[in-house]
Scaffold this active site. Structure first.
Site, PDB file in Angstrom:
ATOM      1  N   SER A 299     -12.088  16.596  -6.570  1.00 55.75           N
ATOM      2  CA  SER A 299     -11.291  17.794  -6.375  1.00 55.75           C
ATOM      3  C   SER A 299     -10.495  18.081  -7.662  1.00 55.75           C
ATOM      4  CB  SER A 299     -10.395  17.644  -5.147  1.00 55.75           C
ATOM      5  OG  SER A 299      -9.840  18.880  -4.766  1.00 55.75           O
TER       6      SER A 299
ATOM      7  N   ASP B 282     -18.687  23.301   1.315  1.00 56.19           N
ATOM      8  CA  ASP B 282     -17.291  23.058   0.946  1.00 56.19           C
ATOM      9  C   ASP B 282     -16.503  24.363   1.099  1.00 56.19           C
ATOM     10  OD1 ASP B 282     -14.859  22.464  -0.278  1.00 56.19           O
ATOM     11  OD2 ASP B 282     -15.780  21.209  -1.816  1.00 56.19           O
TER      12      ASP B 282
ATOM     13  N   HIS C 242     -15.657  19.530   1.808  1.00 50.86           N
ATOM     14  CA  HIS C 242     -14.965  18.998   0.634  1.00 50.86           C
ATOM     15  C   HIS C 242     -14.857  17.474   0.666  1.00 50.86           C
ATOM     16  CE1 HIS C 242     -12.619  19.565  -2.963  1.00 50.86           C
ATOM     17  NE2 HIS C 242     -11.540  18.997  -2.457  1.00 50.86           N
TER      18      HIS C 242
END
Length: 734
Positions: free
Chosen positions: A604, A678, A710
């Site tokens: 991320s 995601d 995600h």
């Protein structure tokens, strides 16, 4: 030649991974083999002497004494109910009077915090259990203060169940419609970035319902392609993929138009609050007070540097400004969650002094006093005792890597009431007589104990002894904390994990992990330490393969005051990547580090900063892995991105500091991974970045994960991802 090298490296990996007993296995790390025992749904009860929680088998809600830590009653038993039956429960919500509870079952996730579930009303005395509704799953139910009504959301509309009228169900709103209007629960970006899943409350006497209404009809839509896949298998997409389309405001785009409404339950009349709000402003919370004629509504401007609290009368609709909080750069998101409204006061966390501190206001908005006055951050708030004037909280009092539980009295005296260095958190009893202390450090899994409010240990609950015995068989390396100064004179905190049998006369390859996002911390004296938590077991696995593992928290991370945290404002990735490069240069200066073989990875924001660091210009990283990275903040959501960057129109140069613009400067071998479903960091980020790499004639490897969000998990997915990451570093750094 290259193909031969890869085959050899893979063979070495296979031999190493099957080494003798005492070697960690990726599949075990990715699964639940090393999961720590935790207490589930600890709920303080109104008597102040007891708490309830879910049993380990998920079938019971058990009542315990704070004084002894012993079981005193079973409040719910799935095998002993009258009426409806369930196999087990996922959670429970006690009624305010403690005589009933909502039993949550069949939970199905929507996004990070939202879910639907089937709820049951359970009477503790007669064990009678009834469905909350026969008309489909519910979302975010809330009890009325008298325990005689329950409101919930279904399909973006609010419903009301009256227990005294045979659980009769009525519909409060009728304008809710997917991708158009939402009542009582937040839209995607509010849920993700303001961190809540309910926007619905009763007033103090239960005569009114109040909620936030989100009109997202003008918010741009984003579509994710979904496939048949496996585990789970979507057979409806066996031949042609489908589309999941939802509202997602990117930086600078139109947000939901928000308003606060009230519903008079007896008169069945709906009103709109006269709330002063910018056309593009936010309403990140509503909360009840002890006064039936007053609810508290939070508003923020789009730049998120002004937080205002209003007193709203749900009958007259008149709103009065109580608190106007303005701080440099931005109000931190966690402030929303940690504001507390008590019977007579509002407790407000603020970093206006340079450190997060606590301020006490009356319900009419007068600042009464500053509760804490320290040069360290308050990091969580447990409550304010109206009787004594004591405030209980967590803080980074000793240093940024540790957390302690404190009490500050009305006279200003502050006492640490958690006994050991490490990471301490607390769940206090009603009335603050006791608290459940959760403690761990970087080498010790979670331990739960009960303490009184002076910090004296009353009882031990969980010590994770079974996990400790299991881990002892693996001869895991210890985590060593360190500090160093960059060439700019910035002191940074780090943690190092060396291989077992470490020889300072040898040179070792290094893998750095990091997250680096605003306010985050990875260098923590907690069992949550590690690239994937769990006491750094994944990193311990890599240490067993002969690597040194290192994490450094650079500028922008938390626990060190507002100046250190907010210095990345308007140019995310610039200072963060410089600090990771500086960390690599520092490590390369150590006699036992092979400076030609240093890698970096992250997920991320950590994936973003991996790419930024590998293209910073100084070429210190030989290899890197980027998982689910944002690659241009123009592609990310409005609330998060604009909090730190303002809009692309206001700050074009800041937005141009991104991996795509730097693609031509990428140095080192790269593996990039992304889930195709995601909803948070869209795969668009990876696709646009890899296209930039292609046009810059840069080689890379890419793994995509079908139908994964995600978190990239489900079935064998997480194990596969871990293997790709570890193999990639073994092939490129050894």
């Amino acid at each position: 030649m290259k193909k031969f090298f890869v085959m050899c490296a893979a063979l070495v990996f296979a031999m190493t991974a099957s080494m003798a007993e005492g070697s960690l296995r990726l599949k075990d790390i990715a699964g639940n083999e090393f999961a720590a025992e935790r207490l589930s749904a600890v709920t303080p009860l109104a008597d102040g002497e007891s708490y309830a929680m879910i049993s380990q088998d998920g079938k019971k809600v058990v009542k315990y004494s704070y004084k002894t830590g012993k079981q005193t009653a079973v409040l719910f038993d799935a095998d002993n109910t009258v009426g409806e039956k369930v196999e087990k429960l996922d959670n429970f919500i006690m009624s305010p009077d403690g005589t009933k509870m909502l039993i949550q079952t069949d939970t199905k996730k929507i996004y990070r915090r939202s879910f639907t579930a089937t709820y049951y009303i359970y009477d503790i005395t007669d064990r009678k259990m009834e469905r909350l509704s026969d008309n489909g799953p519910q979302q975010s139910p809330v009890w009325s203060p008298d325990g005689l009504k329950v409101a919930f959301v279904r399909d973006n509309n609010i419903y009301l169940v009256k227990l005294l009228y045979g659980n009769s169900e009525s519909q409060v709103t009728k304008d809710g419609k997917r991708n158009e209007v939402i009542n009582g629960v937040p839209d995607w970006v509010y849920e993700e970035e303001f961190a809540f899943n309910r926007a619905l409350t009763f007033n103090a006497d239960g005569s009114m319902l109040c909620w936030i209404r989100f009109d997202e009809s003008k918010v741009p839509s984003f579509s994710l392609q979904t496939y048949k896949g496996l585990e789970p298998e979507n057979k409806e997409y066996a031949e042609y993929p489908g589309l999941y389309t939802y509202k997602y405001p990117k930086a600078g785009a139109q947000n939901s138009t928000v308003s606060v409404l009230s519903f008079d339950i007896q008169a069945r009349q709906t009103r709109t609050m006269q709330l002063p709000l910018d056309a593009d402003g936010y309403i990140p919370r509503i909360k009840p007070t002890s006064d039936p004629n007053r609810i508290i509504v939070y508003t923020m401007n789009r730049h998120q540097d002004k937080l205002r609290l209003y007193s709203a009368n749900p009958r007259s609709t008149v709103c009065k400004l109580l608190i106007d909080e303005t701080v440099p750069k931005y109000v931190k998101e966690e402030v929303m969650e940690r504001i507390m409204v008590t019977d007579n006061h509002i407790l407000l966390p603020s970093d206006r002094s340079g450190y997060m501190q606590l301020y006490l206001y009356s319900l009419t908005g007068q600042l009464q006093r500053r509760l804490t006055d320290t040069e360290y951050d308050v990091t969580d708030v447990y409550g304010y005792d109206e009787r004594t004037g004591n405030v209980y909280y967590q803080a980074a009092g000793k240093n940024a890597m540790n957390r302690e539980v404190y009490v500050t009295g009305k006279n200003g005296k502050t006492t640490c009431i958690s006994g050991r260095d490490g990471w301490n958190s607390a769940v206090f009893s009603d009335g603050f007589k006791y608290f459940v202390n959760v403690w761990s450090d970087s080498n010790t899994p979670y331990e739960y104990s009960i303490c009184n409010n002076a910090g004296k240990k009353v009882a031990s609950l969980i010590d994770n002894s079974a996990l400790k015995r299991k881990l002892a068989a693996y001869d895991l390396p210890k985590k060593e904390f360190f500090t160093f100064k960059t060439s700019e004179g910035i002191q940074l905190n780090g943690v190092m994990i060396k291989p077992a049998g470490f020889d300072a006369g040898k040179k070792y390859p290094v893998i750095m992990w990091q997250y680096s996002g605003p306010g985050s911390q990875q260098v923590v004296n907690s069992w949550n330490i590690g690239s994937m938590g769990q006491g750094a077991l994944l990193d311990g696995y890599m240490a067993q393969q002969g690597f040194i593992l290192v994490c450094v928290d650079g500028r922008g991370t938390g626990g060190r005051g507002a100046e250190f945290e907010k210095c990345t404002y308007l140019k995310l990735g610039d200072l963060e990547s410089k600090d990771q490069v500086e960390a690599a240069i520092y490590l390369g200066s150590l006699p036992y580090v092979d400076k030609a073989n240093i890698g970096i990875w992250g997920w991320s924001y950590g994936g973003f900063n991996t790419l930024m660091s590998m293209s910073e210009g100084r070429g210190v990283f030989k290899a890197g892995v980027s998982v689910a990275p944002p690659t241009d903040w123009r592609y990310y959501d409005s609330v998060y991105t604009e909090r730190y960057m303002r809009t692309p129109k206001e700050n074009p140069s800041g937005y141009d500091t991104n991996p795509i613009k730097r693609a031509g400067k990428l140095h080192g071998e790269l593996l990039i991974c992304h889930g195709l479903a995601d909803d948070n960091v869209h795969p668009q980020n990876t696709f646009e970045y890899t296209e930039a790499l292609v046009q810059a004639d840069k080689d890379f490897k890419m793994n995509v994960y079908t139908n994964r969000n995600h978190s990239i998990y489900g079935g064998n997915t997480r194990n596969h991802l871990y293997r790709q990451i570890t193999q990639f570093f073994i092939e490129n750094l050894k």
